[in-house]
Design a protein around this motif. Structure first.
Motif, PDB file in Angstrom:
ATOM      1  N   ILE A 140       0.836  -1.205   0.000  1.00  0.00           N
ATOM      2  CA  ILE A 140       0.000   0.000   0.000  1.00  0.00           C
ATOM      3  C   ILE A 140       0.869   1.254   0.000  1.00  0.00           C
ATOM      4  O   ILE A 140       0.609   2.215  -0.739  1.00  0.00           O
ATOM      5  N   GLN A 141       1.929   1.245   0.794  1.00  0.00           N
ATOM      6  CA  GLN A 141       2.821   2.397   0.856  1.00  0.00           C
ATOM      7  C   GLN A 141       3.582   2.596  -0.456  1.00  0.00           C
ATOM      8  O   GLN A 141       3.773   3.727  -0.911  1.00  0.00           O
ATOM      9  N   ALA A 142       3.997   1.490  -1.081  1.00  0.00           N
ATOM     10  CA  ALA A 142       4.721   1.579  -2.356  1.00  0.00           C
ATOM     11  C   ALA A 142       3.815   2.129  -3.459  1.00  0.00           C
ATOM     12  O   ALA A 142       4.241   2.962  -4.268  1.00  0.00           O
ATOM     13  N   VAL A 143       2.577   1.679  -3.487  1.00  0.00           N
ATOM     14  CA  VAL A 143       1.623   2.174  -4.483  1.00  0.00           C
ATOM     15  C   VAL A 143       1.315   3.647  -4.232  1.00  0.00           C
ATOM     16  O   VAL A 143       1.211   4.440  -5.173  1.00  0.00           O
ATOM     17  N   GLN A 144       1.179   4.013  -2.973  1.00  0.00           N
ATOM     18  CA  GLN A 144       0.909   5.411  -2.643  1.00  0.00           C
ATOM     19  C   GLN A 144       2.043   6.313  -3.130  1.00  0.00           C
ATOM     20  O   GLN A 144       1.802   7.385  -3.702  1.00  0.00           O
ATOM     21  N   ALA A 145       3.289   5.882  -2.925  1.00  0.00           N
ATOM     22  CA  ALA A 145       4.445   6.668  -3.365  1.00  0.00           C
ATOM     23  C   ALA A 145       4.460   6.794  -4.886  1.00  0.00           C
ATOM     24  O   ALA A 145       4.712   7.874  -5.440  1.00  0.00           O
ATOM     25  N   TYR A 146       4.168   5.697  -5.576  1.00  0.00           N
ATOM     26  CA  TYR A 146       4.144   5.697  -7.039  1.00  0.00           C
ATOM     27  C   TYR A 146       3.028   6.593  -7.562  1.00  0.00           C
ATOM     28  O   TYR A 146       3.254   7.450  -8.437  1.00  0.00           O
ATOM     29  N   ASN A 147       1.809   6.424  -7.044  1.00  0.00           N
ATOM     30  CA  ASN A 147       0.674   7.229  -7.513  1.00  0.00           C
ATOM     31  C   ASN A 147       0.882   8.711  -7.239  1.00  0.00           C
ATOM     32  O   ASN A 147       0.527   9.563  -8.055  1.00  0.00           O
ATOM     33  N   THR A 148       1.463   9.025  -6.081  1.00  0.00           N
ATOM     34  CA  THR A 148       1.739  10.425  -5.748  1.00  0.00           C
ATOM     35  C   THR A 148       2.741  11.022  -6.721  1.00  0.00           C
ATOM     36  O   THR A 148       2.589  12.167  -7.168  1.00  0.00           O
ATOM     37  N   GLU A 149       3.741  10.237  -7.076  1.00  0.00           N
ATOM     38  CA  GLU A 149       4.772  10.725  -7.994  1.00  0.00           C
ATOM     39  C   GLU A 149       4.187  11.114  -9.348  1.00  0.00           C
ATOM     40  O   GLU A 149       4.547  12.154  -9.915  1.00  0.00           O
ATOM     41  N   ILE A 150       3.294  10.303  -9.889  1.00  0.00           N
ATOM     42  CA  ILE A 150       2.793  10.603 -11.237  1.00  0.00           C
ATOM     43  C   ILE A 150       1.636  11.606 -11.219  1.00  0.00           C
ATOM     44  O   ILE A 150       1.180  12.031 -12.282  1.00  0.00           O
ATOM     45  N   ARG A 151       1.214  12.003 -10.025  1.00  0.00           N
ATOM     46  CA  ARG A 151       0.145  13.006  -9.928  1.00  0.00           C
ATOM     47  C   ARG A 151       0.656  14.381  -9.516  1.00  0.00           C
ATOM     48  O   ARG A 151      -0.103  15.347  -9.483  1.00  0.00           O
ATOM     49  N   THR A 152       1.931  14.454  -9.133  1.00  0.00           N
ATOM     50  CA  THR A 152       2.494  15.715  -8.665  1.00  0.00           C
ATOM     51  C   THR A 152       3.672  16.132  -9.533  1.00  0.00           C
ATOM     52  O   THR A 152       4.278  15.321 -10.229  1.00  0.00           O
ATOM     53  N   PHE A 153       4.003  17.409  -9.501  1.00  0.00           N
ATOM     54  CA  PHE A 153       5.123  17.949 -10.289  1.00  0.00           C
ATOM     55  C   PHE A 153       6.440  17.665  -9.573  1.00  0.00           C
ATOM     56  O   PHE A 153       6.499  17.759  -8.350  1.00  0.00           O
TER      57      PHE A 153
END
Length: 203
Positions: free
Chosen positions: A155-168
């Protein structure tokens, strides 16, 4: 002439090195790196669920030796295990929320069946004292703990990945270079303890 050509090659190499350094420093590699980390974390989730599935046949056999007439409960565990192991989510289908939901539901169903089996075992003192049963019970408890940790890490790994592609600037790199990498699904929040595997109660 050769000196001038060598100078130009050296200049090109220096420019390419500078560009590579600048790009690597501004996060161009973050998205694929985080994507691979999410896939690796999912691999650990699968490993721990498989470990649990591997323990169940021996557990069922031991219980059957002492509580053979508890056939409905034993059958429910066997069927839940078969369903849980039939649904596979690998790296190629990890971005499919429906597939992940099916996997989660099947594993939750197996957890429920195991819980009922442990309740049944409480009725048989000889079974509770059996060394093989105690060893399997201990291994199962340990595996449930590892499942909880693996799920949390995923869950934490997915959160980090999703945050990366949604933020500048990750969003920019995603649109330019990694648009084929989707937002990743994760375990749905079904309770306040959604980051933990359903617990098998032994006592």
């Amino acid at each position: 002439m050769q000196a001038a050509q060598g100078y130009r090659w050296g200049l090109k190499a220096a420019v390419l090195l500078l560009i590579g350094t600048v790009l690597s420093g501004c996060g161009i590699n973050n998205i694929p790196t985080l994507d691979e980390q999410a896939k690796a974390a999912w691999g650990q989730v699968q490993n721990q669920y498989q470990r649990r599935a591997d323990l169940i046949p021996n557990l069922v056999e031991v219980v059957k030796g002492y509580a053979a007439h508890e056939q409905d409960t034993l059958t429910a565990v066997i069927e839940a295990r078969a369903k849980a192991t039939s649904i596979q989510v690998d790296a190629s289908t990890l971005d499919n929320p429906e597939k992940l939901k099916q996997f989660q539901q099947a594993q939750d169903g197996l957890s429920g069946a195991l819980s009922r089996l442990m309740v049944v075992s409480e009725r048989y003192p000889d079974l509770k004292a059996n060394q093989n049963f105690l060893a399997l019970q201990s291994q199962l408890e340990g595996t449930e703990n590892r499942i909880a940790v693996a799920r949390r890490d995923f869950i934490q790994a997915v959160q980090a990945y999703n945050t990366e592609i949604r933020t500048f600037p990750g969003r920019l790199w995603h649109s330019v270079m990694y648009s084929d990498l989707p937002i990743r699904a994760t375990f749905e929040a079904t309770s306040a303890d959604a980051d933990k595997a359903p617990q098998v109660k032994f006592k």
